[in-house]
Scaffold this active site. Sequence first.
Site, PDB file in Angstrom:
ATOM      1  N   ARG A 235       4.450   7.458  -9.110  1.00  0.00           N
ATOM      2  CA  ARG A 235       4.707   6.380  -8.161  1.00  0.00           C
ATOM      3  C   ARG A 235       4.984   6.997  -6.794  1.00  0.00           C
ATOM      4  O   ARG A 235       5.612   8.057  -6.692  1.00  0.00           O
ATOM      5  CB  ARG A 235       5.922   5.538  -8.583  1.00  0.00           C
ATOM      6  CG  ARG A 235       5.668   4.537  -9.705  1.00  0.00           C
ATOM      7  CD  ARG A 235       4.730   3.407  -9.282  1.00  0.00           C
ATOM      8  NE  ARG A 235       4.546   2.410 -10.321  1.00  0.00           N
ATOM      9  CZ  ARG A 235       3.611   2.458 -11.281  1.00  0.00           C
ATOM     10  NH1 ARG A 235       2.769   3.481 -11.336  1.00  0.00           N
ATOM     11  NH2 ARG A 235       3.533   1.485 -12.171  1.00  0.00           N
ATOM     12  N   GLU A 264       1.337   0.126  -1.278  1.00  0.00           N
ATOM     13  CA  GLU A 264      -0.078   0.039  -1.666  1.00  0.00           C
ATOM     14  C   GLU A 264      -0.591  -1.356  -1.350  1.00  0.00           C
ATOM     15  O   GLU A 264       0.144  -2.329  -1.603  1.00  0.00           O
ATOM     16  CB  GLU A 264      -0.221   0.333  -3.158  1.00  0.00           C
ATOM     17  CG  GLU A 264       0.182   1.775  -3.482  1.00  0.00           C
ATOM     18  CD  GLU A 264       0.089   2.129  -4.963  1.00  0.00           C
ATOM     19  OE1 GLU A 264      -0.395   1.301  -5.753  1.00  0.00           O
ATOM     20  OE2 GLU A 264       0.507   3.231  -5.318  1.00  0.00           O
ATOM     21  N   HIS A 283      -4.813   4.429  -6.560  1.00  0.00           N
ATOM     22  CA  HIS A 283      -4.087   4.044  -7.777  1.00  0.00           C
ATOM     23  C   HIS A 283      -5.053   3.710  -8.925  1.00  0.00           C
ATOM     24  O   HIS A 283      -5.112   2.574  -9.393  1.00  0.00           O
ATOM     25  CB  HIS A 283      -3.138   2.859  -7.503  1.00  0.00           C
ATOM     26  CG  HIS A 283      -2.020   2.776  -8.506  1.00  0.00           C
ATOM     27  ND1 HIS A 283      -0.768   2.298  -8.213  1.00  0.00           N
ATOM     28  CD2 HIS A 283      -1.974   3.106  -9.829  1.00  0.00           C
ATOM     29  CE1 HIS A 283       0.001   2.342  -9.283  1.00  0.00           C
ATOM     30  NE2 HIS A 283      -0.716   2.830 -10.291  1.00  0.00           N
TER      31      HIS A 283
END
Length: 322
Positions: A235, A264, A283
């Site tokens: 993360r 994000e 991601h």
Amino acid sequence: MSHVYVTHRLPGERIAELGQHCDMACWPGPGLLPADALRAAVSEADGLVCLLTDRIDAGLLASAPRLRFISSLSVGLDHVDLAAATARGIAVGHTPGVLVDATADTAFALLLAAARRIAEADAFVRAGDWRPENAWSPDFFLGRDLAGATLGLVGLGAIARAVARRAAAFGMRVVGWNRSPRDVPGVEQLPLDDVLAESDFVSVHVALAPETRGLLDGERLARLRRGAVLINTARGGIVDEVALAEALASGRLGAAGLDVYEREPLAAGSPLLSAPNTVLTPHIGSATALTRRRMADLAAANALAALRGERMPHCANPEVYG
Ligand code: GLV
């Protein structure tokens, strides 16, 4: 009949099966479910199947009086206020295990890409820069060796252990740190600062929680070896992005491979976009068709169990079961 809201179309058959056991509605898209639509949906829902992009905070839960369960299509649950859910007796399910290999592959892909300058080399060829006067030579596009190098794992959960297996096959020495000591064959356990100081490559594999937010801050990043390579598929909030971009720009860190970010999608002004020797992916850690189907199946299984009044197979707050 219980009302279940699903915040995105999901693959696989088990999610369709879930629809036979409840009154199920699904956000049709396009795109992600907006926050106000999520608030409206949970106000009447008994159950929610969500993504890591759905922010489920205490305020949202307060507007969901009927909600009995949340089933997230993710292993990480930093988008859910777990304490607030537990206080309301809401079971929260997630999808560990099934994404281990896919995510370890992504970490290793970033590690190899950063070590051997793959993205930079690809851009070089496409830009037409590969010309006779700028071609193969003994010092052309030199990268880093994996064999004989030390990989440091920050966190020793299932994904880290899968990365360790890959690293062993590449002839790397593997050291690691975990908050609660964990015996992992082939991984030498060290204090976090020693892992950072001894490693040529460092890969982050802890969950984002209050205790790990900013774990790799400027001070810790300064402990990394000169020229070290940082990989993060966990993360973004775990690594201080401004300090990381500075360390890359100054040449103190050699390279980075990042799949996750503090915010994000990554903001257009992020200093990471102009950091040298940095491979950025959006991601995609668990993004394979099979893994996403398995995650959807597990999210559906968690939701089905909750609908039946049973324990979820993967519940992150089992204390709700008393
Ligand atoms: C992905 O980041 C996940 O938590 O599943």
